[in-house]
Motif scaffolding. Structure first.
Motif, PDB file in Angstrom:
ATOM      1  N   CYS A  86      34.327  52.455 139.122  1.00  0.00           N
ATOM      2  CA  CYS A  86      35.504  51.983 138.723  1.00  0.00           C
ATOM      3  C   CYS A  86      36.727  52.728 138.477  1.00  0.00           C
ATOM      4  O   CYS A  86      36.401  53.846 137.937  1.00  0.00           O
ATOM      5  CB  CYS A  86      35.351  50.981 137.412  1.00  0.00           C
ATOM      6  SG  CYS A  86      36.516  49.847 137.232  1.00  0.00           S
ATOM      7  N   THR A 142      38.689  40.140 135.106  1.00  0.00           N
ATOM      8  CA  THR A 142      39.602  41.260 135.203  1.00  0.00           C
ATOM      9  C   THR A 142      40.327  41.793 134.166  1.00  0.00           C
ATOM     10  O   THR A 142      40.583  41.076 133.067  1.00  0.00           O
ATOM     11  CB  THR A 142      40.785  40.625 136.080  1.00  0.00           C
ATOM     12  OG1 THR A 142      41.698  41.658 136.484  1.00  0.00           O
ATOM     13  CG2 THR A 142      41.469  39.415 135.426  1.00  0.00           C
ATOM     14  N   GLU A 144      36.165  46.596 139.077  1.00  0.00           N
ATOM     15  CA  GLU A 144      37.074  45.640 138.812  1.00  0.00           C
ATOM     16  C   GLU A 144      37.384  44.890 140.163  1.00  0.00           C
ATOM     17  O   GLU A 144      37.850  45.111 141.150  1.00  0.00           O
ATOM     18  CB  GLU A 144      38.634  46.422 138.457  1.00  0.00           C
ATOM     19  CG  GLU A 144      39.862  45.423 138.487  1.00  0.00           C
ATOM     20  CD  GLU A 144      39.762  44.296 137.949  1.00  0.00           C
ATOM     21  OE1 GLU A 144      39.904  43.167 138.311  1.00  0.00           O
ATOM     22  OE2 GLU A 144      39.679  44.419 136.599  1.00  0.00           O
TER      23      GLU A 144
END
Length: 386
Positions: free
Chosen positions: A116, A209, A177
């Motif tokens: 991420c 999110t 994400e």
């Protein structure tokens, strides 16, 4: 010398894309529905087993297409019944998928990226850096695998309705994400909710999110899935430290975007506000009161998540007393509040603990390792002096 044919992987094609694929082969669009049901409702990956399509079409598919699943390389079973699967994706990295059975529901936590880019301070995935976005096939393949592994492709039991799927709920809360892999995630959501595929209710498919506002603004044109936001702080100053993307998209802008998305839905769903409680960081009474004031005009449900420790973090889990006090303050302000039960922590599958094995392109994982080594060396020096 014969040319190598690049085969199209049908696993990740949404219904419109699968229909377009069959049209490009001079076949009728309805063939897409037939093949989609074989793949996603019956778990069939062998074209020869698709008995309601002609042999000539099956031969054509064998030449030009494939149903290629991501490779599951390891499985862990928790003492509380949760499963964690390690999935190797095309980039060579490994991501994690978690299955959480509960009374009346079974939730699958799906990854969307290998690593991420956001580096939220409470999350083990961010400490691994980033390698790649998962393809739609690699995302939906995690759901396919769970149904296959847990017998969810069996014929429905008598009286069980149209399906006895192993998975009833999806949360895009695994590694990565989701809204930074927008197109592939949107196609995967389409398949999850498509009646000819998995047929999951829009209320049972949730995108989580950290607050990528432009992507939230785009969502209304692509999906009506449910939404959860990783808030974790009641003000911008604190959230900047915990969720760095807040520096680009501050809280007020995030809440505006989420309200707009929810207003676009045809029903009266509300978003879930996720708030990880970290001892001594964001779990004080004042933080709870500030959160209640912040969300005063923002209809929502609040999910409190006690921090789950992992090796690269010095954060601590809050006491039960702190969690209960935080919840009571919010409940007294008339919010619907749940406290997430920690599941699968004995196999590193609890919220915030997903690590996988990321071929990091950002050098972030190396920086964290070096910092941890320096911290350990400093502690040793202090011990020796004492």
């Amino acid at each position: 010398m014969s040319e190598t044919v690049t085969k199209t992987n049908l696993l990740g094609l949404s219904l419109p894309k699968l229909q377009a694929y069959f049209v490009s082969m001079d076949e009728k669009p309805f063939r897409a529905v037939q093949v989609m049901k074989w793949i996603h409702q019956r778990g069939v990956t062998d074209f020869d087993a698709m008995t309601d399509i002609s042999k000539s079409l099956r031969d054509k598919l064998k030449t030009n297409a494939e149903i290629r699943l991501p490779n599951v390389v390891q499985e862990y079973l928790s003492s509380d019944g949760c499963y964690k699967w390690i999935v190797q994706v095309a980039s060579g990295s490994r991501v994690e998928t978690v299955y959480i059975p509960e009374a009346g529901r079974a939730t699958l936590c799906i990854s969307s990226q290998a690593g991420c880019t956001l580096d939220c301070s409470f999350c083990a995935t961010g400490k691994q850096g980033f390698n790649s976005n998962l393809t739609t096939a690699e995302i939906i393949g995690q759901l396919w695998w769970a149904n296959h592994r847990l017998n969810g492709f069996a014929e429905p039991r008598a009286g069980a309705g149209k399906s006895n799927r192993a998975v009833s709920n999806i949360v895009m809360m695994g590694m990565g994400e989701p809204l930074l892999n927008f197109d592939n995630v949107m196609d995967a959501l389409h398949l999850m909710m498509e009646d000819n595929a998995y047929g999951l209710s829009k209320r049972r498919v949730t995108v989580s999110t950290a607050g990528v506002v432009p992507a939230i603004d785009r969502m209304k044109d692509y999906t009506d899935a449910s939404l959860a936001i990783s808030l974790h702080a009641p003000n911008d100053e604190l959230r900047n430290q915990i969720v760095p993307v807040n520096k680009k998209y501050p809280i007020r802008e995030l809440l505006r975007s989420v309200k707009d998305y929810m207003a676009s839905l045809p029903d009266k769903r509300v978003p879930v506000v996720e708030y990880t409680l970290i001892a001594g960081v964001n779990d004080h009474r004042q933080h709870a009161r500030e959160l209640a004031a912040l969300l005063k005009d923002f209809p929502c449900k609040i999910n409190l998540i006690p921090f789950n420790p992992f090796e690269q973090s010095d954060y601590r889990r809050p006491s039960n007393s702190s969690v209960n006090t935080f919840r009571e303050i919010l409940q007294q302000a008339d919010y619907t509040v749940t406290v997430r039960t920690t599941r699968g922590d004995d196999i590193g599958a609890a919220c915030g603990q997903l690590v996988g094995e990321v071929a990091d392109q950002t050098k972030r994982s190396a920086r964290y390792r070096k910092a941890a080594e320096l911290s350990a060396a400093n502690r040793l020096d202090v011990h020796n002096v004492v």
